[in-house]
Design a protein around this motif. Structure first.
Motif, PDB file in Angstrom:
ATOM      1  N   LYS A 138       0.822  -1.206   0.000  1.00  0.00           N
ATOM      2  CA  LYS A 138       0.000   0.000   0.000  1.00  0.00           C
ATOM      3  C   LYS A 138       0.864   1.268   0.000  1.00  0.00           C
ATOM      4  CE  LYS A 138      -3.884  -2.202   2.384  1.00  0.00           C
ATOM      5  NZ  LYS A 138      -4.676  -2.237   3.619  1.00  0.00           N
ATOM      6  N   PHE A 139       2.131   1.109   0.377  1.00  0.00           N
ATOM      7  CA  PHE A 139       3.091   2.217   0.295  1.00  0.00           C
ATOM      8  C   PHE A 139       3.801   2.034  -1.037  1.00  0.00           C
ATOM      9  CE2 PHE A 139       6.472   5.091   1.212  1.00  0.00           C
ATOM     10  CZ  PHE A 139       6.030   5.912   2.226  1.00  0.00           C
ATOM     11  N   ALA A 140       3.281   2.671  -2.070  1.00  0.00           N
ATOM     12  CA  ALA A 140       3.623   2.314  -3.451  1.00  0.00           C
ATOM     13  C   ALA A 140       4.927   2.906  -3.959  1.00  0.00           C
ATOM     14  CB  ALA A 140       2.478   2.726  -4.374  1.00  0.00           C
ATOM     15  N   ARG A 141       5.619   3.747  -3.181  1.00  0.00           N
ATOM     16  CA  ARG A 141       6.813   4.429  -3.688  1.00  0.00           C
ATOM     17  C   ARG A 141       8.065   3.999  -2.925  1.00  0.00           C
ATOM     18  NH1 ARG A 141       5.424  10.645  -3.743  1.00  0.00           N
ATOM     19  NH2 ARG A 141       7.201  10.715  -5.172  1.00  0.00           N
ATOM     20  N   ASP A 142       9.153   3.790  -3.657  1.00  0.00           N
ATOM     21  CA  ASP A 142      10.434   3.478  -3.028  1.00  0.00           C
ATOM     22  C   ASP A 142      10.927   4.694  -2.237  1.00  0.00           C
ATOM     23  OD1 ASP A 142      10.153   1.183  -4.446  1.00  0.00           O
ATOM     24  OD2 ASP A 142      11.669   1.647  -5.956  1.00  0.00           O
ATOM     25  N   VAL A 143      11.711   4.422  -1.209  1.00  0.00           N
ATOM     26  CA  VAL A 143      12.193   5.490  -0.326  1.00  0.00           C
ATOM     27  C   VAL A 143      13.686   5.710  -0.563  1.00  0.00           C
ATOM     28  CG1 VAL A 143      12.452   6.242   2.072  1.00  0.00           C
ATOM     29  CG2 VAL A 143      10.427   4.934   1.383  1.00  0.00           C
ATOM     30  N   PHE A 144      14.046   6.942  -0.916  1.00  0.00           N
ATOM     31  CA  PHE A 144      15.432   7.316  -1.178  1.00  0.00           C
ATOM     32  C   PHE A 144      16.211   7.380   0.136  1.00  0.00           C
ATOM     33  CE2 PHE A 144      18.635  10.705  -1.474  1.00  0.00           C
ATOM     34  CZ  PHE A 144      19.395  10.238  -2.543  1.00  0.00           C
ATOM     35  N   ILE A 145      17.404   6.754   0.156  1.00  0.00           N
ATOM     36  CA  ILE A 145      18.246   6.743   1.358  1.00  0.00           C
ATOM     37  C   ILE A 145      19.627   7.286   1.002  1.00  0.00           C
ATOM     38  CG2 ILE A 145      19.242   5.341   3.213  1.00  0.00           C
ATOM     39  CD1 ILE A 145      16.222   5.186   3.291  1.00  0.00           C
ATOM     40  N   PRO A 146      19.997   8.480   1.464  1.00  0.00           N
ATOM     41  CA  PRO A 146      21.364   8.975   1.249  1.00  0.00           C
ATOM     42  C   PRO A 146      22.360   8.016   1.905  1.00  0.00           C
ATOM     43  CG  PRO A 146      19.911  10.707   2.085  1.00  0.00           C
ATOM     44  CD  PRO A 146      19.179   9.422   2.227  1.00  0.00           C
ATOM     45  N   ILE A 147      23.527   7.862   1.323  1.00  0.00           N
ATOM     46  CA  ILE A 147      24.492   6.869   1.812  1.00  0.00           C
ATOM     47  C   ILE A 147      24.869   7.089   3.271  1.00  0.00           C
ATOM     48  CG2 ILE A 147      26.561   8.142   1.070  1.00  0.00           C
ATOM     49  CD1 ILE A 147      25.989   4.317   0.860  1.00  0.00           C
ATOM     50  N   GLU A 148      24.948   8.365   3.687  1.00  0.00           N
ATOM     51  CA  GLU A 148      25.335   8.650   5.079  1.00  0.00           C
ATOM     52  C   GLU A 148      24.233   8.293   6.081  1.00  0.00           C
ATOM     53  OE1 GLU A 148      23.675  12.495   3.312  1.00  0.00           O
ATOM     54  OE2 GLU A 148      24.995  10.831   2.678  1.00  0.00           O
ATOM     55  N   LYS A 149      23.033   7.985   5.558  1.00  0.00           N
ATOM     56  CA  LYS A 149      21.921   7.603   6.444  1.00  0.00           C
ATOM     57  C   LYS A 149      21.523   6.138   6.272  1.00  0.00           C
ATOM     58  CE  LYS A 149      20.005  12.288   6.570  1.00  0.00           C
ATOM     59  NZ  LYS A 149      18.820  13.134   6.284  1.00  0.00           N
ATOM     60  N   SER A 150      22.428   5.328   5.687  1.00  0.00           N
ATOM     61  CA  SER A 150      22.101   3.921   5.405  1.00  0.00           C
ATOM     62  C   SER A 150      22.469   2.975   6.538  1.00  0.00           C
ATOM     63  CB  SER A 150      22.816   3.474   4.128  1.00  0.00           C
ATOM     64  OG  SER A 150      24.223   3.478   4.328  1.00  0.00           O
ATOM     65  N   LYS A 151      23.187   3.465   7.544  1.00  0.00           N
ATOM     66  CA  LYS A 151      23.601   2.669   8.723  1.00  0.00           C
ATOM     67  C   LYS A 151      24.470   1.472   8.314  1.00  0.00           C
ATOM     68  CE  LYS A 151      21.544   1.099  13.106  1.00  0.00           C
ATOM     69  NZ  LYS A 151      21.656   2.190  14.052  1.00  0.00           N
ATOM     70  N   GLY A 152      25.109   1.574   7.145  1.00  0.00           N
ATOM     71  CA  GLY A 152      25.983   0.494   6.687  1.00  0.00           C
ATOM     72  C   GLY A 152      25.253  -0.661   6.013  1.00  0.00           C
ATOM     73  N   ALA A 153      23.993  -0.464   5.677  1.00  0.00           N
ATOM     74  CA  ALA A 153      23.222  -1.531   5.018  1.00  0.00           C
ATOM     75  C   ALA A 153      23.825  -1.851   3.659  1.00  0.00           C
ATOM     76  CB  ALA A 153      21.766  -1.096   4.862  1.00  0.00           C
ATOM     77  N   VAL A 154      23.770  -3.138   3.282  1.00  0.00           N
ATOM     78  CA  VAL A 154      24.267  -3.567   1.973  1.00  0.00           C
ATOM     79  C   VAL A 154      23.101  -4.109   1.154  1.00  0.00           C
ATOM     80  CG1 VAL A 154      26.550  -4.114   2.903  1.00  0.00           C
ATOM     81  CG2 VAL A 154      24.811  -5.923   2.763  1.00  0.00           C
ATOM     82  N   ASP A 155      23.347  -4.272  -0.126  1.00  0.00           N
ATOM     83  CA  ASP A 155      22.320  -4.778  -1.043  1.00  0.00           C
ATOM     84  C   ASP A 155      21.751  -6.099  -0.514  1.00  0.00           C
ATOM     85  OD1 ASP A 155      21.247  -3.755  -3.501  1.00  0.00           O
ATOM     86  OD2 ASP A 155      21.856  -5.645  -4.420  1.00  0.00           O
ATOM     87  N   GLY A 156      20.420  -6.185  -0.389  1.00  0.00           N
ATOM     88  CA  GLY A 156      19.790  -7.422   0.074  1.00  0.00           C
ATOM     89  C   GLY A 156      19.433  -7.440   1.542  1.00  0.00           C
TER      90      GLY A 156
END
Length: 728
Positions: free
Chosen positions: A160-178
């Motif tokens: 129901k939340f139909a849009r992807d959310v943009f995440i600047p790299i400095e706010k990614s908390k070190g998340a990796v693809d997947g």
């Protein structure tokens, strides 16, 4: 350009303020102002701007008027296809919102809207004009890194939340693809931009065991851990039953009684006993006295009130109370003294409760029985099981007799019994699904169900006539329009229902379910009948329970896992102990409205989360069967395809593009193919054979394609013509 826009606004507004102006539709206004077709989008923006400022409004007939329309408020509920509904507290019907009229609202937002259509006999439509408060502040989804650009996106799990959310790299908390992550929204994407956020928690990699279920848990905001303060409080409260605890209570430790639950149940909150007194039965329903250990407004109570219910997911239970209480001192474990609240009923041979007592008791359960074991004794007459529990067998026989009497009386008054083919998923240690097996709803499960229903009705009626503040489990009469639609649909299968003028009786639905029993269309009609009815909920007012055909009903029997039951026990104990004075009555009157509303909401949240985990594991299970064929029944029709349910309760979609290369037309309840050499029709309830095309684990969907008719079903409508055309 801005100056030109303001000038056009003034021209339009001045026109509408003219005493000679009559309300006009958009096209009429454009013609009057001589706006060429290529500039009409600009006129639309001018009108929308004036409307947003409250200077003009669009009438229910689609005409622009001077002044401000009456603005209403509600909660927006989005649909995955873009449109949605606003749910208002003071109105019966929800308001439909077209995709172009959502004004950037997301699911759960509190919004201000105006009505744009309210025609008689048709659904109301509206337009959102302002977002009052955002309902979604965090989302759970799959993180995807865009390495060269040094940023990423979170693809939300919630469709129901139909849009992807943009995440600047400095706010990614070190998340990796997947990685599956929790992201806090910092912007909602106004002015054509994508929503923006920051990662606050990394749940785990999508391929790690348990990450899938935990993503659903986080997505629904389900609390998992208890605070140190609450665990310490539970530890202090969970002491063995003492002589002081038993003082003033009715001592039932000499009564023969058992608990009957599933093999894997750990929180045993109800015990039962049945004896005979002449022709009458003495039925005891003994419920764990949780309120003895959970004091009002304590840290444990506040947490339980917030959670509202235990949540039973496919691979775990998220309890309402800490395990030290729910599986320990509050659980009616065999061979131990336990505090209880008992409803002791005298039931005559016709199943009527002719007397009852509600009392604080101390009990001692003789055996922890399972549904399987009691079924072996009563149905299978298993000699080994019968010998093992020979001292209890006479009581089980009395239970069986009484259960059939009570059930028969309930059915005669019209109680509806939805006996769905529910399923149980068997998982391995890593949470992978090994098997989908049907739940066994046997004699033993029905005995417990019948006794709990009778106790709930008895307690509800008692407190209704005492005119004390109370919590009722209510189920309103369904909308006549929905029941008439159901009656029209079942005509396709040769069934009918009698619907009186302004009167819908549960007995008519009960009779329908009896007629469709053991037919291929049983599951479909049962589900459609259930969808035609309203949701049951908790209320401080008694309006009866339509589905049970009961004038009085409550939830008294599960205080370990449902907060309304815990609240009811508190009221009962205050009353039994003579503490229900004016001050206490005012106290309960002041809190019950909010408690019942919140409990109903938490119950719906738990149900939705449970359904999502089941859908996920069913999709994962069907990945092992891609390319295989199954028999199924068409369970739903939409413009984008038809849903097919398999005997193991798995449901998948045959997309319209996977039906054939020829053209299909959709008509409410059927698809008809109109190719050059073929004529075929698919209808709801029809049995067909399908092949598993693919599975989307992230979306929790399964795709099928039709390969023919299910064996033994015969030809589909139009198949004679299909074969004749082919043979020519």
């Amino acid at each position: 350009m801005e100056q030109g826009f303001e000038k056009r606004r003034k021209v339009v507004y001045d026109l509408m303020c003219d005493s000679l102006y009559v309300p006009m539709k958009f096209k009429e206004l454009a013609m009057l102002l001589q706006v060429p077709k290529e500039q009409r989008d600009e006129l639309k923006k001018v009108l929308e701007s004036l409307e947003a400022d409250g200077k003009i409004y669009l009438s229910k007939r689609g005409k622009y008027c001077r002044g401000e329309a009456k603005r209403l408020t509600g909660v927006f509920r989005a649909n995955v296809r873009g449109f949605g509904f606003v749910i208002t507290e003071d109105e019966n019907a929800d308001v439909y919102i077209r995709e172009e009229d959502t004004n950037g609202a997301f699911d759960g937002d509190q919004v201000e809207f105006v009505l744009t259509r309210e025609a008689k006999g048709r659904s109301r439509e509206g337009k959102i004009v302002r977002i009052i408060a955002r309902g979604v502040t965090r989302i759970v989804g799959l993180y995807q890194r865009r390495d060269p650009q040094n940023y990423g996106f979170v693809i939300p799990d919630n469709q129901k939340f139909a849009r992807d959310v943009f995440i600047p790299i400095e706010k990614s908390k070190g998340a990796v693809d997947g990685h599956k992550v929790v992201a806090e929204l910092t912007s909602y994407g106004e002015e054509g931009k994508k929503p923006e956020g920051r990662v606050t928690e990394i749940i785990g990699h999508i391929n790690d065991p348990g990450t899938d279920i935990m993503s659903i848990v986080k997505g629904y905001g389900l609390p998992v851990e208890f605070s140190e303060k609450i665990l310490n409080q539970a530890e202090r409260a969970a002491k063995d039953v003492s002589e002081a605890d038993m003082a003033g209570r009715k001592d039932l430790r000499g009564w023969q009684m058992v608990t009957i639950d599933g093999e894997d149940a750990k929180d045993l909150d109800d015990a039962v006993s049945v004896t005979r007194e002449g022709d009458n039965y003495i039925l005891g329903v003994h419920i764990a006295d949780v309120t003895n250990y959970v004091q009002e407004n304590s840290a444990i109570d506040r947490e339980a009130r917030e959670r509202g219910t235990s949540v039973y997911l496919v691979d775990r239970v998220i309890p309402m109370l800490p395990h030290k209480l729910s599986n320990g001192i509050c659980s009616l474990n065999a061979g131990t003294d336990r505090l209880a609240l008992s409803c002791i009923m005298t039931v005559n041979p016709k199943g009527v409760v002719i007397g009852h007592e509600i009392a604080e008791t101390v009990i001692h359960v003789d055996e922890r029985m399972t549904y399987t074991s009691v079924k072996k004794i009563l149905e299978d007459r298993d000699p080994e099981e019968t010998a093992r529990y020979r001292e209890l067998v006479p009581m089980f026989e009395r239970m069986y007799e009484l259960s059939r009497i009570v059930r028969g009386r309930r059915q005669r008054r019209g109680s509806i019994d939805f006996d769905f083919p529910e399923s149980k998923l068997v998982l391995d240690e890593d949470g992978r699904p090994l098997e989908i097996r049907p739940y066994d709803r046997n004699t033993a499960t029905k005995i417990i169900e019948d006794f709990m229903l009778l106790a709930n009705e008895t307690v509800a009626e008692d407190y209704y006539w005492q005119e004390l503040p109370f919590v009722y489990r209510t189920h309103e009469v369904p909308d006549e329009e929905k029941i008439r639609a159901l009656a029209t649909f079942i005509n396709n299968f040769g069934y009918s229902m009698h619907i009186g003028v302004n009167e819908i009786r549960p007995k008519e639905i009960q009779k329908l379910l009896a007629r469709v029993e053991n037919t291929p269309e049983e599951a479909l009609i049962c589900r459609l009948a259930l969808r035609s009815m309203k949701q049951a909920r908790y209320m401080p007012e008694n309006i009866g329970h339509f589905g049970l055909a009961a004038n009085y009903y409550t939830h008294f029997t599960s205080p370990i896992r449902r907060y309304p039951d815990l609240q009811i026990h508190r009221i009962i104990k205050d009353n039994l102990r003579g503490r229900m004075d004016e001050k206490k009555i005012a106290h309960y009157q002041g809190i019950l409205q909010e408690i019942t509303k919140h409990s109903s909401e938490m119950e719906r949240r738990a149900d939705e989360a449970e359904r999502e985990t089941v859908k996920l594991k069913k999709a994962e299970y069907m990945r092992q069967h891609i390319g295989e064929e199954f028999d199924g029944v068409i369970s739903g029709m939409t413009k984008w395809g038809m849903y097919v349910e398999l005997p193991n309760t798995v449901e998948g979609l045959v997309h319209v593009t996977n039906m054939t290369d020829d053209h299909y037309d959709y008509y409410e309840d059927r698809y008809e193919m109109a190719g050059s050499h073929t004529r075929r029709s698919y209808k709801l309830g029809q049995q067909i054979r399908v092949r598993v095309l693919g599975v989307d684990r992230l979306m929790r969907t399964i795709d099928f394609e039709v390969v023919g008719n299910a064996p033994g079903r015969g030809k589909t409508d139009g198949e004679d013509e299909w074969q004749d055309d082919r043979e020519q």
